[in-house]
Motif scaffolding. Sequence first.
Motif, mmCIF file in Angstrom:
data_model
loop_
_atom_site.group_PDB
_atom_site.id
_atom_site.type_symbol
_atom_site.label_atom_id
_atom_site.label_comp_id
_atom_site.label_asym_id
_atom_site.label_seq_id
_atom_site.Cartn_x
_atom_site.Cartn_y
_atom_site.Cartn_z
ATOM 1 N N LYS A 1 0.814 -1.209 0.000
ATOM 2 C CA LYS A 1 0.000 0.000 0.000
ATOM 3 C C LYS A 1 0.850 1.262 0.000
ATOM 4 N N LYS A 2 0.567 2.129 -0.937
ATOM 5 C CA LYS A 2 1.284 3.397 -0.985
ATOM 6 C C LYS A 2 0.671 4.312 0.059
ATOM 7 N N GLN A 3 1.521 4.885 0.869
ATOM 8 C CA GLN A 3 0.958 5.751 1.889
ATOM 9 C C GLN A 3 1.259 7.205 1.602
ATOM 10 N N LEU A 4 0.270 8.065 1.858
ATOM 11 C CA LEU A 4 0.477 9.485 1.672
ATOM 12 C C LEU A 4 1.524 9.973 2.667
ATOM 13 N N HIS A 5 2.257 10.936 2.239
ATOM 14 C CA HIS A 5 3.307 11.518 3.061
ATOM 15 C C HIS A 5 2.701 12.261 4.261
ATOM 16 N N ARG A 6 2.941 11.736 5.479
ATOM 17 C CA ARG A 6 2.456 12.448 6.668
ATOM 18 C C ARG A 6 3.439 13.578 6.983
ATOM 19 N N ILE A 7 2.882 14.759 7.201
ATOM 20 C CA ILE A 7 3.720 15.904 7.534
ATOM 21 C C ILE A 7 3.627 16.138 9.037
ATOM 22 N N ASP A 8 4.730 16.558 9.612
ATOM 23 C CA ASP A 8 4.684 16.819 11.045
ATOM 24 C C ASP A 8 5.235 18.207 11.344
ATOM 25 N N LEU A 9 4.480 19.208 10.921
ATOM 26 C CA LEU A 9 4.913 20.585 11.188
ATOM 27 C C LEU A 9 4.034 21.232 12.245
ATOM 28 N N ILE A 10 2.734 21.159 12.013
ATOM 29 C CA ILE A 10 1.790 21.842 12.912
ATOM 30 C C ILE A 10 1.870 21.309 14.345
ATOM 31 N N PHE A 11 1.812 19.984 14.500
ATOM 32 C CA PHE A 11 1.699 19.425 15.846
ATOM 33 C C PHE A 11 3.042 19.137 16.507
ATOM 34 N N LYS A 12 4.113 19.354 15.767
ATOM 35 C CA LYS A 12 5.424 19.114 16.338
ATOM 36 C C LYS A 12 5.601 20.032 17.538
ATOM 37 N N HIS A 13 5.965 19.423 18.654
ATOM 38 C CA HIS A 13 6.054 20.240 19.852
ATOM 39 C C HIS A 13 7.319 21.096 19.833
ATOM 40 N N GLU A 14 7.098 22.399 19.876
ATOM 41 C CA GLU A 14 8.234 23.315 19.914
ATOM 42 C C GLU A 14 7.918 24.398 20.924
ATOM 43 N N ASP A 15 8.843 24.668 21.820
ATOM 44 C CA ASP A 15 8.521 25.741 22.760
ATOM 45 C C ASP A 15 9.520 26.885 22.643
ATOM 46 N N ASP A 16 9.888 27.146 21.402
ATOM 47 C CA ASP A 16 10.824 28.254 21.198
ATOM 48 C C ASP A 16 10.090 29.479 20.667
ATOM 49 N N CYS A 17 8.839 29.650 21.084
ATOM 50 C CA CYS A 17 8.070 30.724 20.470
ATOM 51 C C CYS A 17 8.624 32.102 20.812
ATOM 52 N N LYS A 18 9.292 32.218 21.959
ATOM 53 C CA LYS A 18 9.890 33.515 22.290
ATOM 54 C C LYS A 18 10.987 33.882 21.282
ATOM 55 N N GLU A 19 11.790 32.872 20.930
ATOM 56 C CA GLU A 19 12.870 33.113 19.957
ATOM 57 C C GLU A 19 12.305 33.472 18.584
ATOM 58 N N ILE A 20 11.262 32.718 18.174
ATOM 59 C CA ILE A 20 10.627 32.974 16.878
ATOM 60 C C ILE A 20 10.097 34.404 16.836
ATOM 61 N N LEU A 21 9.453 34.802 17.931
ATOM 62 C CA LEU A 21 8.876 36.145 17.974
ATOM 63 C C LEU A 21 9.963 37.221 18.007
ATOM 64 N N ARG A 22 11.005 36.979 18.819
ATOM 65 C CA ARG A 22 12.096 37.957 18.909
ATOM 66 C C ARG A 22 12.699 38.197 17.521
ATOM 67 N N ASN A 23 12.898 37.101 16.839
ATOM 68 C CA ASN A 23 13.458 37.171 15.500
ATOM 69 C C ASN A 23 12.506 37.903 14.544
ATOM 70 N N ALA A 24 11.207 37.559 14.636
ATOM 71 C CA ALA A 24 10.222 38.191 13.746
ATOM 72 C C ALA A 24 10.128 39.689 14.006
ATOM 73 N N PHE A 25 10.159 40.073 15.299
ATOM 74 C CA PHE A 25 10.027 41.490 15.625
ATOM 75 C C PHE A 25 11.267 42.286 15.214
#
Lengths: 397, 155
Positions: free
Chosen positions: A7-31
């Motif tokens: 059985k060919k399986q569709l490519h599961r993506i793991d971006l949205i639910f991947k646990h990351e707690d670096d949101c402060k860094e992401i925001l600092r960089n974005a700002f």
Amino acid sequence: MTTTAAKKQLHRIDLIFKHEDDCKEILRNAFSRSDQEIVNEMVNSGLKGRGGAGFPTGLKWKLAAESDEKEKYVICNADEGEPGTFKDREILSRVPHKVLSGMAVCAKIIGAQKGYIYLRGEYKFLVPDLNKELGKFHDILDDLGLDFRVEIFLGSGAYICGEESALIESMEGKRGEPRNKPPFPSVRGFKGKPTVVNNVETLAHSYTILKFGAKKFRDLGVKDSRGSKVFSVSGDTPIPGIYELELGMTVQDFVDDFSDGDCKAVQVGGASGFLVPRKRFGKTTIGYEGKLTGISLPTGGSMMIFNSSRSMYNVLNNYLEFFEEESCGQCTPCRVGCQQLLKGIRAVKRGEKPASYLDQLLKLTETMKLTAKCGLGQSVANSFSSIVENFREEMIY
Amino acid sequence: MDFQEKLVQNLVSKYGRDRENLLPILQGVIDQERYLSEEVILKIAKEMSIPAAHVYGTASFYSFLDIEPRGKYVIRVCKTITCAMKGKNQIILAIEDFLKIKVGETTIDKKFTILQTNCLGWCHKAPAMLINDEVYTELTTESVVDILREYKAKE
């Protein structure tokens, strides 16, 4: 996850639910980057609204940013009510900080001080956890020096409030009746001020784009349908649940992966979407191209599988009961149209009207598509015509 | 001052008199009383200085803002497609049989009301229902009775 060799399986993506707690860094960089740069990144990513309508997100932010008004708002649309959709709840409960980060970056760019999460009343149980998350998030914003606060606004059980202008009316304490457009909310929204209304998943994707850059997102998907999408899979499947998949798959690929082999049709996009019969599985893709032709179907991610034992008459009857109740009643084509469609298919089924009456009902849905004020009334035609045209005999006998 | 008047005043002072606070105020009354009576609608209108017709207009639009008397525990069984496919009719029959009332009715002791509702967003765990704000999923005719038995034992 188990795979069988054949059985060919569709490519599961793991971006949205991947646990990351670096949101402060992401925001600092974005700002630290210019607003223009971020808007360009969003536009280049090709991200389109994940609630189902598919409006380019970067463009929405840009339009609101261009306004000179001092008071602006960011609203996260968590009024997930489309039958067969439950992904936004999962995103909000598993990775709320990604959604909030998306809101904060949008707020910084457009110049908003206030944001709201419009959470459907059915998800009220999420409020305590979300408030905890908001407390932590506001501390991060204080550290980074961004004057922005997010509050939860609870809905009260009205599907139509997922439509952005109805959502705004509801937030203003009124009946959730859609407004005439234009002006769009990015020009005149909540309290008459420029307002960006983004779906939960859209905001979560913006976090991914900020973290990994537009290219990583753009590399997923096909031509006009970039990135991954969270799908809510239900109905006759051994593995119902939430799956993040690449856009651009055919319904056949999807069915090969999720059906038990007895599938006769798939409803793409919920009751307001299209029913795809087996003979079209290979020819129909999931994405945003050719939106109106039905060859490539946009979706909020609702995928409902129907096996051969299911009566498509019962399915349509259920959808029409839903629309008849959820129509806001403001415009005649939708209010009366939904009632007449429901009465009509029942009369044909009982033999009180001839089979040819179905053709008159199809004409009625065409009229609704042209004259109804908002997406609800306009999209009843999608499921109605795709079911009646492909399963006509089930409507009659 | 009666309880209702106090409730309305507290909610209005908590959220504010502006029209955009109407929904949270109405929701606050529902949390306490399970429905919006004519008297409460008039009191809210007076307290917020907006026409009672506007308050009623908003209240009557939303399916969770009941304007008819409801029991202490409002049961809302999802009736949309996936739950319908996965046997919500049997669930309703089991509830009706246990509480000895029909859909739309309230028990004589005003403890339970049975209603149906549109998609709750638990299609992957159908059939589903709400009791007030609590969610129950993957119901069976046995499990639903067990759940109700617990509520029946509560005050």
